[in-house]
Structure formats: structure tokens, C-alpha cells
Design an enzyme around this catalytic site. Structure first.
Site, PDB file in Angstrom:
ATOM      1  N   ARG A 158       7.775 -47.224 -12.481  1.00 17.61           N
ATOM      2  CA  ARG A 158       6.382 -46.917 -12.827  1.00 17.61           C
ATOM      3  C   ARG A 158       6.276 -45.598 -13.583  1.00 17.61           C
ATOM      4  NH1 ARG A 158       4.273 -47.361  -7.057  1.00 17.61           N
ATOM      5  NH2 ARG A 158       2.261 -46.630  -7.803  1.00 17.61           N
TER       6      ARG A 158
ATOM      7  N   ARG B 114       2.153 -50.051   0.664  1.00 14.94           N
ATOM      8  CA  ARG B 114       2.039 -50.732  -0.632  1.00 14.94           C
ATOM      9  C   ARG B 114       3.409 -51.165  -1.115  1.00 14.94           C
ATOM     10  NH1 ARG B 114      -1.734 -47.966  -5.180  1.00 14.94           N
ATOM     11  NH2 ARG B 114      -0.040 -48.742  -6.479  1.00 14.94           N
TER      12      ARG B 114
ATOM     13  N   ARG C 169      -4.588 -47.928 -19.674  1.00 12.43           N
ATOM     14  CA  ARG C 169      -3.206 -47.464 -19.496  1.00 12.43           C
ATOM     15  C   ARG C 169      -2.399 -47.597 -20.777  1.00 12.43           C
ATOM     16  NH1 ARG C 169      -3.274 -48.408 -13.511  1.00 12.43           N
ATOM     17  NH2 ARG C 169      -1.390 -47.526 -12.626  1.00 12.43           N
TER      18      ARG C 169
HETATM   19  P1  AMP Z   1      -2.624 -48.573  -9.510  1.00  7.11           P
HETATM   20  O1  AMP Z   1      -3.186 -48.888  -8.165  1.00  7.11           O
HETATM   21  O2  AMP Z   1      -3.669 -48.095 -10.496  1.00  7.11           O
HETATM   22  O3  AMP Z   1      -1.436 -47.653  -9.446  1.00  7.11           O
HETATM   23  O4  AMP Z   1      -2.088 -49.954 -10.129  1.00  7.11           O
HETATM   24  C1  AMP Z   1      -1.040 -50.677  -9.500  1.00  7.11           C
HETATM   25  C2  AMP Z   1      -0.391 -51.618 -10.500  1.00  7.11           C
HETATM   26  O5  AMP Z   1      -1.359 -52.531 -11.017  1.00  7.11           O
HETATM   27  C3  AMP Z   1       0.202 -50.959 -11.734  1.00  7.11           C
HETATM   28  O6  AMP Z   1       1.506 -50.456 -11.497  1.00  7.11           O
HETATM   29  C4  AMP Z   1       0.192 -52.116 -12.729  1.00  7.11           C
HETATM   30  O7  AMP Z   1       1.234 -53.026 -12.475  1.00  7.11           O
HETATM   31  C5  AMP Z   1      -1.116 -52.816 -12.395  1.00  7.11           C
HETATM   32  N1  AMP Z   1      -2.241 -52.261 -13.188  1.00  7.11           N
HETATM   33  C6  AMP Z   1      -3.332 -51.582 -12.715  1.00  7.11           C
HETATM   34  N2  AMP Z   1      -4.148 -51.214 -13.722  1.00  7.11           N
HETATM   35  C7  AMP Z   1      -3.569 -51.676 -14.870  1.00  7.11           C
HETATM   36  C8  AMP Z   1      -3.893 -51.598 -16.245  1.00  7.11           C
HETATM   37  N3  AMP Z   1      -4.994 -50.952 -16.672  1.00  7.11           N
HETATM   38  N4  AMP Z   1      -3.062 -52.186 -17.147  1.00  7.11           N
HETATM   39  C9  AMP Z   1      -1.951 -52.847 -16.741  1.00  7.11           C
HETATM   40  N5  AMP Z   1      -1.568 -52.925 -15.466  1.00  7.11           N
HETATM   41  C10 AMP Z   1      -2.356 -52.356 -14.519  1.00  7.11           C
END
Ligand code: AMP
Length: 197
Positions: free
Chosen positions: A145, A134, A89
Site C-alpha cells: 500500500r 483489518r 487517489r
Molecule cells: P482506506 O480505508 O481508505 O485505506 O482504503 C482501503 C482500500 O480500499 C485501499 O487500499 C484500496 O484498495 C481501496 N480504496 C479505497 N478508496 C479507493 C480509491 N479512491 N481508489 C481506489 N481504491 C480505493
């Protein structure tokens, strides 16, 4: 199979398309968001650290994320390739991933970018909030986000283009999940010199 990095804004369908790709080609799948949510559910130290960031719509610090990813990668079968969903990310994460894979004699493979307009993203995320509950799917956190995505993650798209591995799929063109999937599968098979599914 080449590794696949699935890339896009919150709500662009990274999890959904990863599942479809995984089921079709038998690849491994690492979702960093799922890993973090499991840690939170189990009340681990890592989960406690992650929760504050996630609830605020912020990213977990790079070095922590990079260590988590390497542990996950080493515990996954990599023979059929791995789908990275939600990682990298940031540019620092992408560079670390490239290095980590090179150390193991592997490479980044292909990056699949999902392009979806922000109005559709917001609608989907608010719907997901009702279905999955969620905690970070409320309007205020979603806006944060999106802002984090634009400032820290979106610039990575060009990084992948410079690596020569970016493949872009536009919801506005494909219009349906089936249309997106068909285009994605075709491209994966082209990249792998034709795969039997
Ligand atoms: P997601 O399910 O991929 O949308 O991830 C949910 C949350 O987890 C994100 O909004 C971040 O806070 C954290 N997160 C997930 N993957 C990463 C990553 N590669 N780097 C930093 N934070 C992450």
C-alpha cells in the site's frame, strides 16, 4: 462550508480527522474504504470485485471508483459540505471529481494533506491491525500500500497545489493529535471566513 478532501498515506489519520471535522462542523463524510468494506461484508458483487484488490494492497480501477463516488455524493446531504476521505487517489479520480462537482454547481473546496513519517505510519497500522483486525493491515500488504501510495497517489499532492487548494499539516511539527486538530480547525475556519462550531 467548503468541501474538504482529506489526503495522506495509509495510517496518516484520514479517518480519525474526518470524524473530528464532521462532528465539529456537521459536514457529510464519504470514506471510500468504508463503503468498500461494507460491500465486502454484505457479500455484494461489488464487494467481491473490491476484495481482491484490497487484500493485495492495490487500488480499485478508476472508473469503478468514480461511479461509486458519484452515487455516494448524490445520496449525501451536501448543504454543509462533504469530506472526501480516501478519494481521490489518482489524478484521473481527481479530474473526475472536479468535473462531477462542477456539473452539480459545486467545487473541490480545500484539500488537507496529512504528512507523517513512514516509521510512525507502520507502527500505527500494525497497532490498528491488532485492534480492528483489518485484513489489509499486515506488514506485507502495508508495504504494497505504501508503494502504491508513492507511485499513484502522492503525485496528486502537486495537482492540488496547482489548483491552489492544498493545505499541509505535518505530524513532525504538530506532534500530537490535539495539535494537528487545532491547526486543521483554524485553517478550515480561515478558509470559510470564520465558522461558529
Ligand atoms: P482506506 O480505508 O481508505 O485505506 O482504503 C482501503 C482500500 O480500499 C485501499 O487500499 C484500496 O484498495 C481501496 N480504496 C479505497 N478508496 C479507493 C480509491 N479512491 N481508489 C481506489 N481504491 C480505493
Amino acid at each position: 462550508m467548503k468541501n474538504i478532501i482529506i489526503f495522506g498515506a495509509p495510517g496518516s489519520g484520514k479517518g480519525t480527522y474526518s470524524e473530528e471535522i464532521k462532528n465539529r462542523y456537521g459536514m457529510g463524510h464519504i470514506s471510500t474504504g468504508d463503503v468498500l468494506r461494507a460491500e465486502i461484508k454484505n457479500g455484494t458483487e461489488l464487494g467481491k470485485i473490491a476484495q481482491g484488490y484490497i487484500d493485495n494492497g492495490q487500488l480499485i480501477p478508476d472508473q469503478l471508483m468514480i461511479d461509486i463516488l458519484a452515487l455516494q455524493y448524490d445520496s449525501h446531504p451536501t448543504g454543509k459540505g462533504v469530506i472526501f476521505d480516501g478519494f481521490p487517489r489518482t489524478i484521473a479520480q481527481a479530474e473526475a471529481l472536479k468535473r462531477m462537482l462542477a456539473e452539480r454547481g459545486h467545487d473541490l473546496g480545500m484539500m488537507i494533506e496529512l504528512i507523517v513519517g513512514e516509521d510512525v505510519l507502520m507502527e500505527r497500522l500494525l497497532r490498528r491491525a491488532q485492534i480492528e483486525g483489518r485484513a489489509d493491515d499486515n506488514e506485507e500488504t502495508i508495504r504494497k500500500r505504501f508503494a502504491v501510495y508513492h507511485s499513484q497517489t502522492e503525485p496528486l499532492s502537486k495537482w492540488f497545489a496547482a489548483e491552489g487548494i492544498r493545505h499541509t499539516f505535518d505530524w513532525g511539527v504538530c506532534k500530537t493529535k490535539e495539535g494537528m486538530l487545532e491547526a486543521i480547525f483554524q485553517e478550515i475556519e480561515k478558509e470559510n471566513g470564520g465558522v461558529e462550531s
